[in-house]
Design a protein around this motif. Sequence first.
Motif, short mmCIF file in Angstrom:
data_model
loop_
_atom_site.label_atom_id
_atom_site.label_comp_id
_atom_site.label_asym_id
_atom_site.label_seq_id
_atom_site.Cartn_x
_atom_site.Cartn_y
_atom_site.Cartn_z
N ARG A 73 -4.74 -45.75 -48.94
CA ARG A 73 -3.61 -46.31 -49.67
C ARG A 73 -3.61 -45.83 -51.12
O ARG A 73 -2.58 -45.47 -51.67
CB ARG A 73 -3.69 -47.84 -49.62
N ALA A 74 -4.79 -45.81 -51.73
CA ALA A 74 -4.88 -45.38 -53.13
C ALA A 74 -4.49 -43.91 -53.27
O ALA A 74 -3.79 -43.53 -54.21
CB ALA A 74 -6.31 -45.60 -53.64
N ILE A 75 -4.95 -43.08 -52.32
CA ILE A 75 -4.64 -41.65 -52.39
C ILE A 75 -3.14 -41.43 -52.23
O ILE A 75 -2.53 -40.62 -52.94
CB ILE A 75 -5.43 -40.87 -51.32
N ARG A 76 -2.54 -42.17 -51.28
CA ARG A 76 -1.10 -42.00 -51.06
C ARG A 76 -0.31 -42.45 -52.28
O ARG A 76 0.74 -41.89 -52.59
CB ARG A 76 -0.67 -42.81 -49.84
N GLU A 77 -0.81 -43.48 -52.96
CA GLU A 77 -0.08 -44.04 -54.08
C GLU A 77 -0.28 -43.23 -55.36
O GLU A 77 0.65 -43.00 -56.11
CB GLU A 77 -0.54 -45.49 -54.30
N PHE A 78 -1.52 -42.80 -55.59
CA PHE A 78 -1.84 -42.18 -56.88
C PHE A 78 -2.17 -40.70 -56.76
O PHE A 78 -2.38 -40.03 -57.77
CB PHE A 78 -3.02 -42.91 -57.52
N GLY A 79 -2.29 -40.19 -55.53
CA GLY A 79 -2.71 -38.80 -55.37
C GLY A 79 -4.22 -38.73 -55.38
O GLY A 79 -4.87 -39.60 -55.94
N GLY A 80 -4.79 -37.73 -54.71
CA GLY A 80 -6.23 -37.69 -54.56
C GLY A 80 -6.94 -36.86 -55.61
O GLY A 80 -8.14 -36.80 -55.63
#
Length: 77
Positions: free
Chosen positions: A66-73
């Motif tokens: 979820r964090a990666i999708r929201e903020f980019g990895g």
Amino acid sequence: MSDWDALNEFLRIDPRDIGCDLALDGLPAYAELTAAGGHPEEVFPGLAAHLKSCRACSCDHEALVRAIREFGGDDLG
Ligand SMILES: [Zn+2]
């Protein structure tokens, strides 16, 4: 017959399961692949087996994706 229940519980554990410590090491890369729409279970079969049996790590995995999708990895880790 609770002894048999315990044995069955034990046998259900996937022998490929790599355990929490190794799972946590691989989780960022696994989550990146998941978020990118890849097939992380083909790259990390042991981690995939672990996520199926470990609620704590599968929660961490979901949160990471979820964090990666929201903020980019890119700036993770
Ligand atoms: Zn775990």
